[in-house]
Design an enzyme around this catalytic site. Structure first.
Site, short mmCIF file in Angstrom:
data_model
loop_
_atom_site.label_atom_id
_atom_site.label_comp_id
_atom_site.label_asym_id
_atom_site.label_seq_id
_atom_site.Cartn_x
_atom_site.Cartn_y
_atom_site.Cartn_z
N SER A 121 70.48 25.69 42.10
CA SER A 121 70.27 25.30 43.16
C SER A 121 71.74 24.83 43.74
O SER A 121 72.57 24.71 43.14
CB SER A 121 69.41 24.10 43.02
OG SER A 121 70.18 23.11 42.32
N LYS A 122 71.41 24.66 45.04
CA LYS A 122 72.78 24.14 45.95
C LYS A 122 73.24 22.88 45.49
O LYS A 122 74.13 22.52 45.38
CB LYS A 122 72.34 24.22 47.34
CG LYS A 122 73.75 23.72 48.32
CD LYS A 122 73.25 24.10 49.78
CE LYS A 122 74.17 23.43 50.90
NZ LYS A 122 74.46 22.10 50.65
#
Ligand code: GLU
Length: 491
Positions: A258-259
């Protein structure tokens, strides 16, 4: 002829997972001398993000994954932007309506929400399907007259008519045969109320029309595969073959990469800068190294070897070696791969390809090759060039405490004076011999001279190969740094 496509939705930047999908499509196409198509799936107007289509193209260009056909390049299967293919979808959906494989549905979002809520209360899940479609508002349950009236009013969707109690068999090249009962599949919407197709419908129509032979995409689309098969069947078309690539997981192995995790732990998840945040390019990764690393996410290329050129990746690409389980992302490994690629590049190649990184050095040295030869192996990222160049551009801004302590056992000043004499009067080729003589004379080890010289020049006890470094810096600079060290010691 093999034809593959990378079909991103321009709903934001290109994630590492998306780039890996593009890469695997590219490798497969090249391996089979096929065509690599870029198709922009932009039918969801609400999720469209300004600038993301251009961003995706720029990422592919940076990595050298240039499509054979694309919105910009064109091609004989265009247009390659789904928003420009509206009439095509209309014609094809009419075929399904006429052959009774799809139907109009007029239920309002509120009505459907109410049905969902009731199902939830009963611990059930509402599904629009053969069991209940006769009781809902659609062209299968209404009189012809009512249907015509509702169609004139305009607010309708078109749904796939899924036949119940059928076994759907699909084949994935990585996962094998998958069997699903059609009772588990909803009468999915194919055309939305805004007159645009859903992803599922447009995707199948386009893969067929663009004569795609192999669909390579992320695992998140695997659950949609039976539905896609039903759409192919409804048209009487043969489906392409499919490969669903394993998920890319966070370094912890818990959840998708994930970012947020990237932001927290200081690694990018996008190839190029986006929204003010650096991407791999800005961090100083070489595109070929970045591709080499992401190729290994879910693909065991070759036992005992990790560094590959794009040509080798093309040659080695084999579906049989792609794993089913999720692949854990590892930023340290990504950096290591980059370091190996930098080390394998020639000095001339680095100078040629990354002139901007060398601007400062070029102002001072006519022969940057000499400098680069000394620091090349110390680079992990291209951006390290700046830090590694410092020693060639200015005297040490500080002296490491650790170095100072280590040198305490010698009379630094005396050794530095000897070094000034050696450097000031002789040539680098002879330094070592002269230092050894002096060391002998003073009853010291040769190490004392080498370490004091390094400390004076670098400000620390590590750095590039010392004698060549001093040779590049020249007499005056080296003597100047030795004098500075003496001042510092006496301060
Ligand atoms: N538009 C879809 C996406 O952005 C493509 C899925 C597919 O390749 O079929 O992931």
């Amino acid at each position: 002829m093999v034809r593959v496509r990378f079909a991103p939705s321009p709903t934001g930047p290109l994630h590492i997972g998306g780039l890996r999908t593009a890469l695997f499509n590219y490798l497969y196409a090249k391996k089979h001398q096929g065509a690599f198509v870029l198709r922009v799936e932009d039918t969801d107007q609400k999720r469209k993000v300004e600038g993301s289509e251009e961003y995706i193209e720029n990422c592919l260009a940076w990595c050298g994954l240039s499509p054979d056909e694309s919105p910009n390049k064109g091609g004989k299967y265009g247009p390659y932007r789904q928003s420009e293919r509206g009439q095509i979808y209309k014609n094809f959906i009419n075929q399904l309506i006429d052959s009774d494989r799809a139907y109009y549905a007029f239920d309002t979002p509120e009505e459907l929400d109410a049905l969902r809520s009731t199902a939830e209360i009963n611990n059930d899940r509402f599904m629009y399907c053969a069991l209940n479609r006769d009781h809902l508002n659609n062209s299968l349950s209404m009189t012809k007259k009512d249907v015509e009236k509702r169609l004139e009013e305009g607010a309708y969707v078109i749904r796939l008519k899924v036949e119940p109690h059928k076994e759907i068999v699909v084949e994935d090249k990585i996962r094998g045969t998958i069997r699903v009962n059609s009772n588990e599949i909803e009468d999915k919407i194919l055309m939305k109320a805004d007159g645009l197709p859903t992803y599922h419908f447009a995707n199948v129509v386009d893969d067929h029309l663009m004569e795609i032979t192999t669909v390579i995409r992320g695992e998140e689309w695997l659950p949609s595969l039976p539905l896609h098969q039903l759409i192919y069947d409804a048209f009487g078309w043969t489906a392409p073959e499919f490969m669903h690539l394993p998920l890319i997981l966070n370094p912890s192995g818990k959840g998708k990469l994930s970012k947020r995790d990237g932001d927290k732990n200081g690694y990018p998840v996008f190839p190029l800068a986006w929204d003010g945040k650096e991407g791999y390019k800005e961090k100083g990764f070489l595109p070929q190294a970045h591709l080499n690393y992401i190729a290994q996410l879910g693909w065991s290329i070759e036992e005992g070897k990790e560094i590959f050129s794009i040509e080798e990746l093309i040659k080695k690409f084999a579906v049989g070696n792609i794993q089913k389980g999720g692949a854990r992302f590892d930023y340290e490994k990504a950096k290591w791969v980059n370091q190996q690629h930098l080390a394998n590049m020639s000095v001339a190649e680095i100078i040629d390809r990354f002139p901007v990184h060398l601007q400062q050095l070029k102002r001072v040295y006519t022969d940057v090759e000499l400098v680069l030869a000394l620091i090349k192996d110390r680079l992990v990222l291209l951006n390290d060039l700046e830090k590694e160049s410092e020693v060639f551009l200015s005297y040490p801004k500080s002296y490491s405490e650790k170095g100072r302590k280590r040198l305490k056992k010698f009379d630094i000043e005396e050794v530095a004076h000897d070094l000034i004499e050696i450097v000031g009067t002789d040539e680098p080729n002879n330094y070592k011999e002269l230092m050894a003589e002096k060391a002998n004379e003073k009853g010291l080890g040769m190490g004392a001279y080498m370490q004091v010289l390094r400390f004076a020049v670098v400000g620390d006890l590590t750095g590039p190969d010392l004698i060549p470094l001093v040779a590049v810096l020249g007499k005056n600079v080296t003597v100047g740094r030795l004098e500075r060290l003496i001042e510092y010691i006496n301060d």
